[in-house]
Design an enzyme around this catalytic site. Structure first.
Site, PDB file in Angstrom:
ATOM      1  N   TYR A  75      -2.451  -9.111  15.633  1.00 53.10           N
ATOM      2  CA  TYR A  75      -2.759  -8.083  14.622  1.00 53.10           C
ATOM      3  C   TYR A  75      -4.053  -7.354  14.992  1.00 53.10           C
ATOM      4  CZ  TYR A  75      -3.558  -6.120   9.915  1.00 53.10           C
ATOM      5  OH  TYR A  75      -3.781  -5.284   8.839  1.00 53.10           O
ATOM      6  N   ASN A 134      11.433  -0.703   7.870  1.00 54.84           N
ATOM      7  CA  ASN A 134      12.503  -1.621   8.293  1.00 54.84           C
ATOM      8  C   ASN A 134      12.658  -2.783   7.303  1.00 54.84           C
ATOM      9  OD1 ASN A 134      10.320  -3.248   8.796  1.00 54.84           O
ATOM     10  ND2 ASN A 134      10.862  -3.742  10.911  1.00 54.84           N
ATOM     11  N   ARG A 136      -1.401 -13.740   1.129  1.00 58.63           N
ATOM     12  CA  ARG A 136      -2.817 -13.367   1.102  1.00 58.63           C
ATOM     13  C   ARG A 136      -3.479 -13.949  -0.137  1.00 58.63           C
ATOM     14  NH1 ARG A 136      -2.359  -7.121   2.925  1.00 58.63           N
ATOM     15  NH2 ARG A 136      -0.215  -7.394   2.213  1.00 58.63           N
ATOM     16  N   VAL A 183       0.848  -1.206   0.000  1.00 62.35           N
ATOM     17  CA  VAL A 183       0.000   0.000   0.000  1.00 62.35           C
ATOM     18  C   VAL A 183       0.877   1.247   0.000  1.00 62.35           C
ATOM     19  CG1 VAL A 183      -1.713   1.333   1.299  1.00 62.35           C
ATOM     20  CG2 VAL A 183      -1.919  -1.166   1.184  1.00 62.35           C
TER      21      VAL A 183
HETATM   22  P1  NAD Z   1       2.892  -4.754   3.698  1.00 67.89           P
HETATM   23  O1  NAD Z   1       3.329  -5.865   4.590  1.00 67.89           O
HETATM   24  O2  NAD Z   1       3.115  -4.873   2.234  1.00 67.89           O
HETATM   25  O3  NAD Z   1       3.544  -3.375   4.163  1.00 67.89           O
HETATM   26  C1  NAD Z   1       3.875  -3.080   5.507  1.00 67.89           C
HETATM   27  C2  NAD Z   1       5.152  -2.264   5.496  1.00 67.89           C
HETATM   28  O4  NAD Z   1       5.499  -1.925   6.857  1.00 67.89           O
HETATM   29  C3  NAD Z   1       6.338  -3.044   4.929  1.00 67.89           C
HETATM   30  O5  NAD Z   1       7.084  -2.226   4.062  1.00 67.89           O
HETATM   31  C4  NAD Z   1       7.148  -3.409   6.167  1.00 67.89           C
HETATM   32  O6  NAD Z   1       8.515  -3.612   5.882  1.00 67.89           O
HETATM   33  C5  NAD Z   1       6.878  -2.221   7.061  1.00 67.89           C
HETATM   34  N1  NAD Z   1       7.058  -2.509   8.493  1.00 67.89           N
HETATM   35  C6  NAD Z   1       6.557  -3.562   9.191  1.00 67.89           C
HETATM   36  N2  NAD Z   1       6.938  -3.475  10.478  1.00 67.89           N
HETATM   37  C7  NAD Z   1       7.696  -2.341  10.585  1.00 67.89           C
HETATM   38  C8  NAD Z   1       8.383  -1.719  11.662  1.00 67.89           C
HETATM   39  N3  NAD Z   1       8.379  -2.238  12.896  1.00 67.89           N
HETATM   40  N4  NAD Z   1       9.074  -0.569  11.409  1.00 67.89           N
HETATM   41  C9  NAD Z   1       9.096  -0.038  10.157  1.00 67.89           C
HETATM   42  N5  NAD Z   1       8.468  -0.583   9.106  1.00 67.89           N
HETATM   43  C10 NAD Z   1       7.772  -1.731   9.322  1.00 67.89           C
HETATM   44  O7  NAD Z   1       1.343  -4.531   4.010  1.00 67.89           O
HETATM   45  P2  NAD Z   1       0.292  -3.580   3.274  1.00 67.89           P
HETATM   46  O8  NAD Z   1      -0.745  -4.441   2.693  1.00 67.89           O
HETATM   47  O9  NAD Z   1       1.000  -2.597   2.441  1.00 67.89           O
HETATM   48  O10 NAD Z   1      -0.355  -2.847   4.541  1.00 67.89           O
HETATM   49  C11 NAD Z   1      -0.031  -1.504   4.877  1.00 67.89           C
HETATM   50  C12 NAD Z   1      -0.899  -1.038   6.042  1.00 67.89           C
HETATM   51  O11 NAD Z   1      -2.284  -1.125   5.673  1.00 67.89           O
HETATM   52  C13 NAD Z   1      -0.741  -1.873   7.308  1.00 67.89           C
HETATM   53  O12 NAD Z   1      -0.826  -1.006   8.428  1.00 67.89           O
HETATM   54  C14 NAD Z   1      -1.938  -2.789   7.282  1.00 67.89           C
HETATM   55  O13 NAD Z   1      -2.320  -3.179   8.580  1.00 67.89           O
HETATM   56  C15 NAD Z   1      -2.984  -1.894   6.636  1.00 67.89           C
HETATM   57  N6  NAD Z   1      -4.036  -2.701   5.991  1.00 67.89           N
HETATM   58  C16 NAD Z   1      -3.800  -3.302   4.782  1.00 67.89           C
HETATM   59  C17 NAD Z   1      -4.799  -4.074   4.206  1.00 67.89           C
HETATM   60  C18 NAD Z   1      -4.615  -4.744   2.869  1.00 67.89           C
HETATM   61  O14 NAD Z   1      -5.526  -5.447   2.421  1.00 67.89           O
HETATM   62  N7  NAD Z   1      -3.524  -4.549   2.168  1.00 67.89           N
HETATM   63  C19 NAD Z   1      -6.023  -4.250   4.867  1.00 67.89           C
HETATM   64  C20 NAD Z   1      -6.199  -3.647   6.106  1.00 67.89           C
HETATM   65  C21 NAD Z   1      -5.203  -2.856   6.653  1.00 67.89           C
HETATM   66  N1  UDP Z   2      -7.335 -18.049   1.722  1.00 60.97           N
HETATM   67  C1  UDP Z   2      -7.454 -19.163   0.902  1.00 60.97           C
HETATM   68  N2  UDP Z   2      -6.351 -19.583   0.227  1.00 60.97           N
HETATM   69  C2  UDP Z   2      -5.148 -18.933   0.290  1.00 60.97           C
HETATM   70  C3  UDP Z   2      -5.046 -17.780   1.113  1.00 60.97           C
HETATM   71  C4  UDP Z   2      -6.159 -17.381   1.823  1.00 60.97           C
HETATM   72  O1  UDP Z   2      -8.530 -19.775   0.793  1.00 60.97           O
HETATM   73  O2  UDP Z   2      -4.200 -19.387  -0.378  1.00 60.97           O
HETATM   74  C5  UDP Z   2      -8.546 -17.587   2.438  1.00 60.97           C
HETATM   75  C6  UDP Z   2      -8.349 -17.294   3.920  1.00 60.97           C
HETATM   76  O3  UDP Z   2      -8.533 -18.470   4.686  1.00 60.97           O
HETATM   77  C7  UDP Z   2      -9.431 -16.259   4.157  1.00 60.97           C
HETATM   78  C8  UDP Z   2      -9.499 -15.483   2.843  1.00 60.97           C
HETATM   79  O4  UDP Z   2      -8.926 -16.344   1.865  1.00 60.97           O
HETATM   80  O5  UDP Z   2     -10.674 -16.893   4.375  1.00 60.97           O
HETATM   81  C9  UDP Z   2      -8.732 -14.167   2.876  1.00 60.97           C
HETATM   82  O6  UDP Z   2      -7.437 -14.439   3.349  1.00 60.97           O
HETATM   83  P1  UDP Z   2      -6.295 -13.320   3.433  1.00 60.97           P
HETATM   84  O7  UDP Z   2      -5.139 -13.940   4.143  1.00 60.97           O
HETATM   85  O8  UDP Z   2      -6.074 -12.747   2.085  1.00 60.97           O
HETATM   86  O9  UDP Z   2      -6.927 -12.149   4.299  1.00 60.97           O
HETATM   87  P2  UDP Z   2      -7.744 -12.097   5.676  1.00 60.97           P
HETATM   88  O10 UDP Z   2      -8.068 -13.480   6.158  1.00 60.97           O
HETATM   89  O11 UDP Z   2      -6.831 -11.384   6.603  1.00 60.97           O
HETATM   90  O12 UDP Z   2      -8.962 -11.359   5.309  1.00 60.97           O
END
Ligand code: NAD
Ligand code: UDP
Length: 350
Positions: free
Chosen positions: A170, A59, A211, A39
């Site tokens: 989480y 990090n 994911r 993101v």
């Molecule tokens: P991601 O794992 O790709 O990115 C997370 C980033 O944070 C990475 O670059 C990682 O290296 C960095 N990071 C982790 N721990 C750290 C620390 N202690 N210090 C510094 N950097 C650190 O995940 P993402 O999908 O890009 O998610 C970004 C944010 O959006 C997160 O806060 C996540 O909880 C939130 N979010 C994402 C989704 C989604 O579907 N992608 C959904 C809900 C919430």
């Molecule tokens: N899931 C799945 N196969 C995979 C990865 C995930 O069926 O290879 C399922 C998982 O059990 C969940 C949904 O897909 O029901 C979304 O999983 P994800 O890890 O993407 O996100 P979250 O559970 O945090 O919404």
């Protein structure tokens, strides 16, 4: 969704895309934690193109320098390796606080570290916001609703989270991060924004992220079986990355201080989603003239503990207060992502 309309011209430096040239009164110094993640890297692109000064703290636990490499050397951009559980000092006007692993297999590697990142990381960034009088936005999650008993989930629902299950580090980490955020608002007057993000996918997801969207696409492109966990009746609603970035920037620049759901309302069972991905991958391969010897099968694996059964956002608040709604259908977004991963596989970088 583009609040910075005061641009007078664009600056072009040969190696970089042209960025807006903003007047100093409009240009913001923006800190993005977790900016090298999935993101974060898309948010960086948008903030850079809008003409702001952007500093990334990361990090590189789940993120990578390669996601933001194309901005390294630009005078408006700085990348700093830093763990947010340690304090950090910088002058800034806005903080987007994203740092936190988001995929279950990653955040479960070290539950204590995930909790430290959520709590101490958010505490450090809120202290920084307070010191700078900067606006602070945290990327919270639909996981604060846990395995919800209310459907769809609206922001006033308190959630149904197992506090000691494998997802708790989480879910509870984000819940306490929200509590901390509002604590700083009440006690210190910090100007806060809280985005509750629902499942988001798109290019630059780490293919080994674990994911569902990246797993299914990479499996189907490699001709491997698609792994559905459980019987595939659990549901999720999938949002394309560009819609999320529109929503985050709109929220940051709005007056809405309550939590806001940002997600797509198109709900799929995971079984149906597996079939959709298989169909889109087959279409893309056909378009490209690729024939495969066997059809990808959908196989079933055990469901992880506490896997939420249903999830869909109620986005009324985002519509009413941000004038935001998603524009990308799942079919359009998945096809874009399939083409992206296909190119990456072909160049051997996945
Ligand atoms: P991601 O794992 O790709 O990115 C997370 C980033 O944070 C990475 O670059 C990682 O290296 C960095 N990071 C982790 N721990 C750290 C620390 N202690 N210090 C510094 N950097 C650190 O995940 P993402 O999908 O890009 O998610 C970004 C944010 O959006 C997160 O806060 C996540 O909880 C939130 N979010 C994402 C989704 C989604 O579907 N992608 C959904 C809900 C919430
Ligand atoms: N899931 C799945 N196969 C995979 C990865 C995930 O069926 O290879 C399922 C998982 O059990 C969940 C949904 O897909 O029901 C979304 O999983 P994800 O890890 O993407 O996100 P979250 O559970 O945090 O919404």
């Amino acid at each position: 969704y583009y609040p910075d309309t005061h641009a007078v011209s664009y600056t072009t430096l040969s190696r970089f895309p042209p960025v807006k040239l903003l007047s100093p009164s409009v240009r913001k110094r923006v800190l993005v934690t977790g900016g090298a993640g999935f993101v974060g890297s898309h948010l960086i692109d948008r903030l850079m193109l809008l003409g702001h000064e952007v500093t990334v703290l990361d990090n590189f636990f789940t993120g990578s320098k390669t996601t933001v490499n194309h901005w390294v050397g630009h005078p408006n951009f700085e990348l700093v390796r830093h763990d947010v559980i340690e304090p950090f000092m910088i002058e800034c006007d806005q903080i987007y606080h994203l740092a936190c692993p988001a995929s279950p297999p990653h955040y479960q590697i070290d539950e204590v570290k995930t909790l430290k990142t959520s709590f101490m990381g958010t505490l450090n960034m809120l202290e920084l916001a307070k010191r700078n009088k900067a606006r602070f936005l945290i990327t919270s999650t639909s996981e604060v609703y846990g395995d919800p008993e209310v459907h769809p989930q609206y922001e006033d629902y308190w959630g149904h989270v197992n506090p000691i299950g494998p997802r708790a580090c989480y879910d509870e980490g984000k819940r306490v991060a929200e509590t901390l955020t509002y604590g700083f608002q009440h006690r210190d007057g910090v100007d806060v924004r809280v985005a509750r993000i629902f499942n988001t996918y798109g290019p630059r997801m780490n293919p080994a992220d674990g994911r569902v969207v990246s797993n299914f696409i990479v499996q189907a492109l490699r001709g491997e079986d698609i792994t559905v966990y459980g019987d595939g009746t659990q549901t999720r609603s999938f949002q394309y990355i560009h819609d999320l970035i529109d929503g985050l920037i709109a929220l940051m620049n709005s007056n809405e201080t309550r939590p806001v759901n940002i997600g797509n309302g198109d709900e799929f069972t995971i079984g149906d989603f597996a079939e959709l991905v298989r169909e889109i991958v087959e279409k893309v391969q056909r378009d490209d003239g690729v024939t495969s010897s066997r059809q990808v099968e959908i196989v079933y694996r055990p469901i992880p503990t506490d896997d939420p059964k249903r999830r869909r956002p109620d986005t009324t608040r985002a519509k009413e207060t941000l004038n935001w709604q998603p524009r990308w259908s799942v079919r359009m977004g998945v096809e874009e992502m399939v083409r992206y991963f296909k190119a990456k596989l072909a160049e051997g970088s996945v």
